[in-house]
Design an enzyme around this catalytic site. Structure first.
Site, PDB file in Angstrom:
ATOM      1  N   LYS A   1      -3.427  -4.880   3.624  1.00  0.00           N
ATOM      2  CA  LYS A   1      -3.470  -4.367   2.250  1.00  0.00           C
ATOM      3  C   LYS A   1      -2.189  -3.608   1.911  1.00  0.00           C
ATOM      4  O   LYS A   1      -1.730  -3.642   0.770  1.00  0.00           O
ATOM      5  CB  LYS A   1      -4.695  -3.476   2.055  1.00  0.00           C
ATOM      6  CG  LYS A   1      -6.031  -4.233   2.092  1.00  0.00           C
ATOM      7  CD  LYS A   1      -6.215  -5.135   0.880  1.00  0.00           C
ATOM      8  CE  LYS A   1      -7.625  -5.723   0.816  1.00  0.00           C
ATOM      9  NZ  LYS A   1      -7.785  -6.654  -0.325  1.00  0.00           N
TER      10      LYS A   1
ATOM     11  N   GLY B   1     -18.056 -14.372   1.476  1.00  0.00           N
ATOM     12  CA  GLY B   1     -18.691 -14.535   0.165  1.00  0.00           C
ATOM     13  C   GLY B   1     -19.878 -15.485   0.282  1.00  0.00           C
ATOM     14  O   GLY B   1     -20.039 -16.151   1.302  1.00  0.00           O
TER      15      GLY B   1
ATOM     16  N   ARG C   1     -21.744  -2.225   6.930  1.00  0.00           N
ATOM     17  CA  ARG C   1     -21.289  -0.952   6.371  1.00  0.00           C
ATOM     18  C   ARG C   1     -22.455   0.033   6.285  1.00  0.00           C
ATOM     19  O   ARG C   1     -23.628  -0.340   6.407  1.00  0.00           O
ATOM     20  CB  ARG C   1     -20.650  -1.176   5.005  1.00  0.00           C
ATOM     21  CG  ARG C   1     -19.245  -1.736   5.172  1.00  0.00           C
ATOM     22  CD  ARG C   1     -18.520  -1.901   3.873  1.00  0.00           C
ATOM     23  NE  ARG C   1     -18.846  -3.157   3.223  1.00  0.00           N
ATOM     24  CZ  ARG C   1     -18.172  -3.643   2.187  1.00  0.00           C
ATOM     25  NH1 ARG C   1     -17.160  -2.970   1.671  1.00  0.00           N
ATOM     26  NH2 ARG C   1     -18.513  -4.800   1.646  1.00  0.00           N
TER      27      ARG C   1
ATOM     28  N   TYR D   1       7.103  -8.478  -6.387  1.00  0.00           N
ATOM     29  CA  TYR D   1       7.003  -9.447  -7.488  1.00  0.00           C
ATOM     30  C   TYR D   1       7.168  -8.752  -8.840  1.00  0.00           C
ATOM     31  O   TYR D   1       7.726  -9.333  -9.772  1.00  0.00           O
ATOM     32  CB  TYR D   1       5.669 -10.218  -7.424  1.00  0.00           C
ATOM     33  CG  TYR D   1       5.790 -11.503  -6.653  1.00  0.00           C
ATOM     34  CD1 TYR D   1       5.974 -11.492  -5.280  1.00  0.00           C
ATOM     35  CD2 TYR D   1       5.748 -12.745  -7.299  1.00  0.00           C
ATOM     36  CE1 TYR D   1       6.107 -12.669  -4.560  1.00  0.00           C
ATOM     37  CE2 TYR D   1       5.881 -13.929  -6.598  1.00  0.00           C
ATOM     38  CZ  TYR D   1       6.067 -13.884  -5.222  1.00  0.00           C
ATOM     39  OH  TYR D   1       6.203 -15.062  -4.523  1.00  0.00           O
TER      40      TYR D   1
ATOM     41  N   TYR E   1      -6.868  -4.863   8.584  1.00  0.00           N
ATOM     42  CA  TYR E   1      -7.200  -4.739   7.159  1.00  0.00           C
ATOM     43  C   TYR E   1      -6.207  -3.800   6.457  1.00  0.00           C
ATOM     44  O   TYR E   1      -5.607  -4.158   5.440  1.00  0.00           O
ATOM     45  CB  TYR E   1      -8.622  -4.189   7.027  1.00  0.00           C
ATOM     46  CG  TYR E   1      -9.143  -4.086   5.606  1.00  0.00           C
ATOM     47  CD1 TYR E   1      -9.390  -5.224   4.851  1.00  0.00           C
ATOM     48  CD2 TYR E   1      -9.424  -2.842   5.041  1.00  0.00           C
ATOM     49  CE1 TYR E   1      -9.896  -5.123   3.563  1.00  0.00           C
ATOM     50  CE2 TYR E   1      -9.933  -2.738   3.758  1.00  0.00           C
ATOM     51  CZ  TYR E   1     -10.170  -3.875   3.019  1.00  0.00           C
ATOM     52  OH  TYR E   1     -10.675  -3.774   1.745  1.00  0.00           O
TER      53      TYR E   1
ATOM     54  N   GLY F   1       2.389 -16.103  -6.317  1.00  0.00           N
ATOM     55  CA  GLY F   1       3.185 -17.266  -6.709  1.00  0.00           C
ATOM     56  C   GLY F   1       2.541 -17.980  -7.889  1.00  0.00           C
ATOM     57  O   GLY F   1       3.225 -18.379  -8.841  1.00  0.00           O
TER      58      GLY F   1
ATOM     59  N   ALA G   1      -6.701  -6.237  -5.375  1.00  0.00           N
ATOM     60  CA  ALA G   1      -7.736  -5.340  -4.866  1.00  0.00           C
ATOM     61  C   ALA G   1      -7.180  -4.686  -3.613  1.00  0.00           C
ATOM     62  O   ALA G   1      -7.160  -5.268  -2.538  1.00  0.00           O
ATOM     63  CB  ALA G   1      -8.994  -6.131  -4.533  1.00  0.00           C
TER      64      ALA G   1
END
Ligand code: UDP
Length: 309
Positions: A149, A36, A186, A159, A145, A102, A114
């Site tokens: 996911k 980010g 990408r 949960y 990855y 949590g 996501a």
């Protein structure tokens, strides 16, 4: 509402921050800035409803006060990035999801994960409906990855089932738009930067593999609708318009007016041959469908990348 967004300084995360602030909500972005960038959220700092916490969410997340929704969007998302950061990718999908869940349980907040079309791996079913279990190589370079996911989805459903948490799982298909990093590796940023700089456009393999490109504003609209829904099971959000990678390269070349040559390079290991979302559930339950064509989205994205050069 007070909304917490992990990965808030990332490509999609920053668009979500912006959207929820525009709707008058209070937004807290958490990001360790691995992939980010502060520049993505810089304009938001003047908004008193926005706060930023620089933190790696694989560690305990302490946030005082009420939180109504937690959107877990932290993760490297480009194959080049998760090849470079394989362990942080696994950790944020596994440990980070656990920490964010949590916190959601503690705050009695709705939790959105996501997730990704990568949970379908290299699919032998097309288009991919949510009911398809996928075909993933756990130990290949993309496994860090894909499996993170998949684990994150399993954890999120646990949960929901065990703690009664309200959860939303979005499986995002190839989204592109402003604030993608020019160098994230990408196809869209690579082709666009190569075309704009007059360098060769690098198509991997013979370019016959397909992807379905979703423009970021369409994705964000789908996410907002999903968050407001009561659907606790996974929902595909993406644009079902399927194109070959060669077609995408040619379109970007045309839209930039570039004289670049298209060249062919080896196909990366486990590169999925086809990807196209079945969006029947999103259309029916969320009354959502994409509005921006790949061509229109690419025009806007090309303008953004021109400014980044
Ligand atoms: N690709 C390509 N040239 C590039 C970058 C990517 O041909 O410079 C291909 C890649 O092999 C894949 C497709 O474009 O088949 C989409 O790749 P991307 O990295 O955008 O994401 P993916 O959908 O594979 O996660």
């Amino acid at each position: 509402m007070r909304i917490l967004i992990t990965g808030g300084a990332g490509f999609i995360g920053s668009h979500l921050c912006e959207r929820f602030l525009k709707e008058g909500h209070s937004v807290t972005a958490i990001d360790n800035l691995l992939t980010g960038r502060l520049s993505n959220i810089e304009p938001l700092f003047k908004n008193p409803n926005f706060t930023f916490i620089k933190q790696d969410v694989t560690n305990f997340i302490h946030v005082p006060g009420k939180v109504d929704a937690i959107l877990h969007f932290a993760s490297p998302a480009s194959p080049v990035d998760y090849a470079k950061y394989p362990i942080p990718t696994l950790k944020v999908g596994a440990l980070g999801t656990h920490k964010a869940l949590g916190l959601a349980k503690e705050k009695k907040a709705v939790f959105m994960l996501a997730s990704t079309s990568e949970v379908y791996g290299d699919p032998d079913v097309s288009p991919q409906p949510e009911s398809y279990w996928g075909r993933v190589n756990p130990i290949g370079p993309r496994g860090v990855y894909d499996e993170a996911k998949r684990f994150a989805e399993a954890m999120t459903m646990a949960y929901h089932r065990y703690h009664g948490l309200q959860v939303r799982i979005v499986r995002i298909f190839n989204t592109f738009g402003e604030r993608m990093r020019t160098e994230d590796g990408r196809a869209v940023p690579n082709f666009t930067m190569q075309a704009l700089k007059g360098k060769s456009i690098t198509v991997y393999g013979d370019g016959s593999q397909t992807r379905s490109l979703c423009y970021v504003s369409d994705l964000v609209e789908g996410l907002v609708r999903l968050l407001k829904s009561k659907i606790n099971s996974p929902v595909n959000i993406g644009n079902p318009h399927e194109m070959t990678i060669r077609e995408i390269a040619e379109m970007i070349k045309r839209l930039t007016g570039s004289k670049s040559k298209i060249i062919y390079k080896p196909l990366p290991i486990d590169d999925p041959k086809q990807r196209r979302p079945d969006i029947t559930i999103a259309r029916k339950e969320l009354k959502w469908g994409p509005r921006v064509s790949a061509e229109e989205g690419l025009r806007r994205t090309i303008e953004y990348f021109k400014g980044e050069i």
